[in-house]
Design an enzyme around this catalytic site. Structure first.
Site, PDB file in Angstrom:
ATOM      1  N   ASN A   1      -7.811  -7.242  40.203  1.00  0.00           N
ATOM      2  CA  ASN A   1      -8.311  -6.112  40.990  1.00  0.00           C
ATOM      3  C   ASN A   1      -9.292  -5.296  40.138  1.00  0.00           C
ATOM      4  OD1 ASN A   1      -8.526  -3.452  42.074  1.00  0.00           O
ATOM      5  ND2 ASN A   1      -6.636  -3.762  43.247  1.00  0.00           N
TER       6      ASN A   1
ATOM      7  N   LYS B   1      -8.540  -1.446  39.743  1.00  0.00           N
ATOM      8  CA  LYS B   1      -7.470  -1.111  38.790  1.00  0.00           C
ATOM      9  C   LYS B   1      -7.968  -1.285  37.360  1.00  0.00           C
ATOM     10  CE  LYS B   1      -3.386  -2.559  41.407  1.00  0.00           C
ATOM     11  NZ  LYS B   1      -2.204  -3.416  41.310  1.00  0.00           N
TER      12      LYS B   1
ATOM     13  N   GLU C   1       2.527 -15.344  42.699  1.00  0.00           N
ATOM     14  CA  GLU C   1       3.045 -14.796  43.951  1.00  0.00           C
ATOM     15  C   GLU C   1       3.866 -13.547  43.641  1.00  0.00           C
ATOM     16  OE1 GLU C   1       5.698 -16.029  47.796  1.00  0.00           O
ATOM     17  OE2 GLU C   1       5.406 -17.505  46.199  1.00  0.00           O
TER      18      GLU C   1
ATOM     19  N   ASP D   1       1.728  -2.620  39.040  1.00  0.00           N
ATOM     20  CA  ASP D   1       1.984  -2.860  40.461  1.00  0.00           C
ATOM     21  C   ASP D   1       2.119  -1.490  41.103  1.00  0.00           C
ATOM     22  OD1 ASP D   1       2.323  -5.107  42.405  1.00  0.00           O
ATOM     23  OD2 ASP D   1       4.020  -3.846  42.965  1.00  0.00           O
TER      24      ASP D   1
ATOM     25  N   ASP E   1      -7.297   5.771  49.128  1.00  0.00           N
ATOM     26  CA  ASP E   1      -7.797   7.044  48.574  1.00  0.00           C
ATOM     27  C   ASP E   1      -8.389   7.995  49.631  1.00  0.00           C
ATOM     28  OD1 ASP E   1      -6.974   6.552  46.014  1.00  0.00           O
ATOM     29  OD2 ASP E   1      -8.937   5.941  45.254  1.00  0.00           O
TER      30      ASP E   1
ATOM     31  N   ARG F   1      -1.585   6.203  38.448  1.00  0.00           N
ATOM     32  CA  ARG F   1      -2.048   5.257  37.428  1.00  0.00           C
ATOM     33  C   ARG F   1      -2.426   6.002  36.140  1.00  0.00           C
ATOM     34  NH1 ARG F   1      -4.914   2.950  40.572  1.00  0.00           N
ATOM     35  NH2 ARG F   1      -3.341   1.416  41.124  1.00  0.00           N
TER      36      ARG F   1
HETATM   37  P1  IMP Z   1      -0.826  -4.484  44.206  1.00  0.00           P
HETATM   38  O1  IMP Z   1      -0.354  -3.575  43.092  1.00  0.00           O
HETATM   39  O2  IMP Z   1      -1.756  -5.531  43.729  1.00  0.00           O
HETATM   40  O3  IMP Z   1       0.325  -4.997  45.009  1.00  0.00           O
HETATM   41  O4  IMP Z   1      -1.725  -3.617  45.199  1.00  0.00           O
HETATM   42  C1  IMP Z   1      -1.480  -2.302  45.418  1.00  0.00           C
HETATM   43  C2  IMP Z   1      -2.204  -1.788  46.660  1.00  0.00           C
HETATM   44  O5  IMP Z   1      -1.830  -0.417  46.817  1.00  0.00           O
HETATM   45  C3  IMP Z   1      -3.717  -1.788  46.516  1.00  0.00           C
HETATM   46  O6  IMP Z   1      -4.300  -2.939  47.046  1.00  0.00           O
HETATM   47  C4  IMP Z   1      -4.110  -0.548  47.324  1.00  0.00           C
HETATM   48  O7  IMP Z   1      -4.186  -0.855  48.690  1.00  0.00           O
HETATM   49  C5  IMP Z   1      -2.933   0.382  47.109  1.00  0.00           C
HETATM   50  N1  IMP Z   1      -3.202   1.267  45.958  1.00  0.00           N
HETATM   51  C6  IMP Z   1      -2.639   1.230  44.716  1.00  0.00           C
HETATM   52  N2  IMP Z   1      -3.150   2.176  43.922  1.00  0.00           N
HETATM   53  C7  IMP Z   1      -4.064   2.817  44.652  1.00  0.00           C
HETATM   54  C8  IMP Z   1      -4.946   3.898  44.370  1.00  0.00           C
HETATM   55  O8  IMP Z   1      -5.030   4.433  43.248  1.00  0.00           O
HETATM   56  N3  IMP Z   1      -5.722   4.289  45.391  1.00  0.00           N
HETATM   57  C9  IMP Z   1      -5.686   3.724  46.631  1.00  0.00           C
HETATM   58  N4  IMP Z   1      -4.901   2.712  46.939  1.00  0.00           N
HETATM   59  C10 IMP Z   1      -4.083   2.253  45.956  1.00  0.00           C
END
Ligand code: IMP
Length: 193
Positions: free
Chosen positions: A9, A12, A40, A69, A150, A174
């Site tokens: 990502n 991130k 997965e 995560d 956001d 984060r």
């Molecule tokens: P994962 O951690 O890859 O499962 O994805 C977490 C999901 O949560 C992301 O794809 C976003 O949709 C959402 N997310 C996590 N952190 C943020 C952030 O700082 N802003 C907006 N959405 C977030």
């Protein structure tokens, strides 16, 4: 000090670099480190999923790795979308879907939190910890910065997408979690800067 972030990502990764570079930690992506994997995420908690990602990359690169995560937990939706935040709607449609699902929920019941769990691994062991950012889901999407939810997540008067990167990182789940990671690294490796 150089560490690998187990993520594909780009948002991130960018936030982790913005937060950790000034503290003396260079964050490189799993791809740059030669780990082209997408494990997965079948855990039932943020913590389990963070460890699944960190371990998959550590098994390839064998140097310090961390994973994030994260997700959005809405009180009025019993904590959803939670660990399913990335799969709640097709990319780019998550805000509109959430606003539609919450259209009848009154202002005072729109509390939500962003959660971030970090898992780290190196040759001496591993650990996990988490941090959150409490705010509320607005009734409209505002702003063009950031990513994911956001534009509909409000902290004070602004949505996170209306904040500069610096403003968001100072209060975000984060941001808090990565500053905790910095402290973990200081304890494990001594002074970094
Ligand atoms: P994962 O951690 O890859 O499962 O994805 C977490 C999901 O949560 C992301 O794809 C976003 O949709 C959402 N997310 C996590 N952190 C943020 C952030 O700082 N802003 C907006 N959405 C977030």
């Amino acid at each position: 000090m150089k560490v690998v972030m187990a993520t594909n990502n780009a948002n991130k990764l960018r936030e982790a670099q913005e937060i950790l570079a000034p503290l003396g930690i260079e964050v490189i992506s799993q791809r740059e480190a030669g780990a082209d994997v997408e494990p997965e995420e079948n855990g039932s908690t943020f913590s389990e999923n963070a460890m699944i990602k960190a371990k998959a990359v550590f098994d390839i690169v064998h140097c310090p790795v961390f994973a994030d995560d994260s997700g959005l937990c809405v009180q009025a939706l019993d904590g959803r979308p939670g660990v399913y935040s990335a799969r709640y709607a097709p990319k780019g449609e998550e805000c509109a879907k959430l606003l539609a699902e919450m259209q009848d929920i009154p202002e005072e019941q729109r509390t939500a939190s962003f959660e971030c769990c970090i898992a780290y691994i190196d040759e001496n062991g591993c650990g996990t910890f988490g941090a959150s950012c409490v705010g509320r889901i607005g009734t409209e999407a505002r702003g063009t910065n950031g990513f994911g939810y956001d534009p509909v997540f409000y902290y004070g008067e602004k949505s996170l997408a209306e904040m500069t990167a610096e403003e968001k990182n100072a209060i975000s789940h984060r941001g808090h979690a990565l500053r905790m990671l910095y402290e973990v690294y200081q304890k494990r490796y001594g002074e970094i800067c």
